[in-house]
Design a protein around this motif. Sequence first.
Motif, PDB file in Angstrom:
ATOM      1  N   UNK A 197      15.285  -6.691 -13.177  1.00 47.95           N
ATOM      2  CA  UNK A 197      14.234  -7.111 -14.107  1.00 47.95           C
ATOM      3  C   UNK A 197      12.973  -6.259 -13.929  1.00 47.95           C
ATOM      4  N   UNK A 198      12.217  -6.098 -14.977  1.00 50.30           N
ATOM      5  CA  UNK A 198      11.026  -5.255 -14.914  1.00 50.30           C
ATOM      6  C   UNK A 198       9.998  -5.797 -13.923  1.00 50.30           C
ATOM      7  N   UNK A 199       9.972  -7.132 -13.739  1.00 45.70           N
ATOM      8  CA  UNK A 199       8.969  -7.708 -12.852  1.00 45.70           C
ATOM      9  C   UNK A 199       9.437  -7.771 -11.398  1.00 45.70           C
ATOM     10  N   UNK A 200      10.534  -7.062 -11.088  1.00 38.43           N
ATOM     11  CA  UNK A 200      10.983  -6.928  -9.700  1.00 38.43           C
ATOM     12  C   UNK A 200      10.640  -5.552  -9.133  1.00 38.43           C
ATOM     13  N   UNK A 201       9.865  -4.776  -9.894  1.00 38.60           N
ATOM     14  CA  UNK A 201       9.653  -3.364  -9.604  1.00 38.60           C
ATOM     15  C   UNK A 201       8.180  -3.080  -9.335  1.00 38.60           C
ATOM     16  N   UNK A 202       7.912  -2.100  -8.473  1.00 39.93           N
ATOM     17  CA  UNK A 202       6.551  -1.614  -8.241  1.00 39.93           C
ATOM     18  C   UNK A 202       6.598  -0.106  -8.070  1.00 39.93           C
ATOM     19  N   UNK A 203       5.479   0.532  -8.356  1.00 49.34           N
ATOM     20  CA  UNK A 203       5.375   1.975  -8.119  1.00 49.34           C
ATOM     21  C   UNK A 203       5.580   2.253  -6.637  1.00 49.34           C
ATOM     22  N   UNK A 204       6.364   3.270  -6.312  1.00 45.45           N
ATOM     23  CA  UNK A 204       6.652   3.597  -4.918  1.00 45.45           C
ATOM     24  C   UNK A 204       5.393   4.081  -4.206  1.00 45.45           C
ATOM     25  N   UNK A 205       5.302   3.853  -2.894  1.00 41.66           N
ATOM     26  CA  UNK A 205       4.104   4.276  -2.161  1.00 41.66           C
ATOM     27  C   UNK A 205       3.952   5.789  -2.107  1.00 41.66           C
ATOM     28  N   UNK A 206       2.758   6.242  -2.416  1.00 41.27           N
ATOM     29  CA  UNK A 206       2.442   7.667  -2.349  1.00 41.27           C
ATOM     30  C   UNK A 206       2.382   8.086  -0.879  1.00 41.27           C
ATOM     31  N   UNK A 207       2.969   9.233  -0.576  1.00 40.83           N
ATOM     32  CA  UNK A 207       2.919   9.737   0.791  1.00 40.83           C
ATOM     33  C   UNK A 207       3.966   9.154   1.712  1.00 40.83           C
ATOM     34  N   UNK A 208       4.866   8.334   1.169  1.00 39.11           N
ATOM     35  CA  UNK A 208       5.941   7.735   1.951  1.00 39.11           C
ATOM     36  C   UNK A 208       7.260   8.156   1.315  1.00 39.11           C
ATOM     37  N   UNK A 209       8.180   8.704   2.115  1.00 38.19           N
ATOM     38  CA  UNK A 209       9.448   9.153   1.537  1.00 38.19           C
ATOM     39  C   UNK A 209      10.292   7.954   1.110  1.00 38.19           C
ATOM     40  N   UNK A 210      11.268   8.233   0.247  1.00 39.48           N
ATOM     41  CA  UNK A 210      12.064   7.158  -0.334  1.00 39.48           C
ATOM     42  C   UNK A 210      12.855   6.385   0.710  1.00 39.48           C
ATOM     43  N   UNK A 211      13.309   7.050   1.753  1.00 38.21           N
ATOM     44  CA  UNK A 211      14.078   6.374   2.796  1.00 38.21           C
ATOM     45  C   UNK A 211      13.238   5.281   3.441  1.00 38.21           C
ATOM     46  N   UNK A 212      12.013   5.609   3.842  1.00 37.46           N
ATOM     47  CA  UNK A 212      11.139   4.602   4.450  1.00 37.46           C
ATOM     48  C   UNK A 212      10.675   3.571   3.411  1.00 37.46           C
ATOM     49  N   UNK A 240       2.921  -2.227  -1.274  1.00 40.83           N
ATOM     50  CA  UNK A 240       2.909  -0.773  -1.418  1.00 40.83           C
ATOM     51  C   UNK A 240       1.530  -0.224  -1.069  1.00 40.83           C
ATOM     52  N   UNK A 241       0.491  -0.859  -1.571  1.00 40.18           N
ATOM     53  CA  UNK A 241      -0.873  -0.410  -1.287  1.00 40.18           C
ATOM     54  C   UNK A 241      -1.157  -0.446   0.214  1.00 40.18           C
ATOM     55  N   UNK A 242      -0.713  -1.520   0.868  1.00 43.26           N
ATOM     56  CA  UNK A 242      -0.931  -1.636   2.311  1.00 43.26           C
ATOM     57  C   UNK A 242      -0.129  -0.589   3.080  1.00 43.26           C
ATOM     58  N   UNK A 243       1.027  -0.221   2.569  1.00 45.72           N
ATOM     59  CA  UNK A 243       1.801   0.846   3.210  1.00 45.72           C
ATOM     60  C   UNK A 243       1.104   2.186   3.034  1.00 45.72           C
ATOM     61  N   UNK A 244       0.550   2.411   1.863  1.00 45.10           N
ATOM     62  CA  UNK A 244      -0.195   3.653   1.629  1.00 45.10           C
ATOM     63  C   UNK A 244      -1.407   3.752   2.545  1.00 45.10           C
ATOM     64  N   UNK A 245      -2.028   2.605   2.833  1.00 50.27           N
ATOM     65  CA  UNK A 245      -3.218   2.583   3.682  1.00 50.27           C
ATOM     66  C   UNK A 245      -2.891   2.619   5.171  1.00 50.27           C
ATOM     67  N   UNK A 246      -1.609   2.549   5.502  1.00 48.68           N
ATOM     68  CA  UNK A 246      -1.207   2.573   6.899  1.00 48.68           C
ATOM     69  C   UNK A 246      -1.228   1.226   7.586  1.00 48.68           C
ATOM     70  N   UNK A 247      -1.537   0.165   6.843  1.00 47.88           N
ATOM     71  CA  UNK A 247      -1.519  -1.188   7.418  1.00 47.88           C
ATOM     72  C   UNK A 247      -0.092  -1.581   7.763  1.00 47.88           C
ATOM     73  N   UNK A 248       0.840  -1.238   6.881  1.00 48.29           N
ATOM     74  CA  UNK A 248       2.252  -1.517   7.112  1.00 48.29           C
ATOM     75  C   UNK A 248       2.979  -0.232   7.471  1.00 48.29           C
TER      76      UNK A 248
END
Length: 285
Positions: free
Chosen positions: A104-119, A244-252
């Motif tokens: 479903x469209x509401x199960x999706x988010x933009x992937x984190x910038x600076x993080x490879x797809x595997x992680x 995703x935002x928290x992963x981009x910021x290094x929190x996660x």
Amino acid sequence: MRAVVVRGFGGPEVVEVVETEVPEPGAREVRIRVTAAALNPVDVAVRTGAFGGAGKQVGLGWDAAGVVDAAGVASVWAPGDRVVALDHGISGALGAQAEYVVVPVDAVAVAPVGVDDVHASTLPLNGLTALQALDAMELSAGQSLLVTGAGGGVGGFAAQLAAHRGLAVTGLARGADGEFAGSVEGEFDGVLDAAVLGETALGWVRDGGVYAGVMPQGEPASVRGVRTFAVQVTADGAQLAELVKLMEEGVLTTRVAGTYGLEEAGAAHTRFAGGGVGGRLVLVP
């Protein structure tokens, strides 16, 4: 396309890779060309028959990172968008461990910038489980939280999220021998039991505190006024975007212990079953 499935229950030997038709997205659905799909304990539960489905094909995989390939009517996503998604389901014929997945469209988010797809593929299921459990616990900054299984996927994200929210976090993790290392001293306002210790973990909650489990309907009965529940994760694109935002910021942060091709899915299950992996295993179509 190739997809990882089981058509009978048992050990890693029942995991198969089959050829099947590429699924088509319907209204408010999106098709993702999968570039990475994490392996999780829920896949083991499906493989061993914990959720039923005898006599039919059941697809494996809840976590996906990849690129939007096609979108149905009323989709906010466009081909070429790099995304992560939770493919929520335990009995469908296909899962996220495939070359393509429709969600479903509401199960999706933009992937984190600076993080490879595997992680990035390790984020949806474990991150949403941790976030939704913490939200339901309703603890405030300064209160104490014990996270069991803090070295695992859900527990690791839960500890990081809780610390970011200002909670006083104590993590309990397994040692090299597979047993839980160290001792727990004192009582806590809440326990997030990612290790599924059950009544043992409940004993570490103060009177009137809160216990959160991660096995749906598997929480221990309430005692001493402790509120007990088990989170049942739901797909939520808005919450996933927060993560995703928290992963981009290094929190996660997340650890990957190894990658496998789809045709090596059985080998990934074998390694997972051996324990002591020390990170996520990810299938790369």
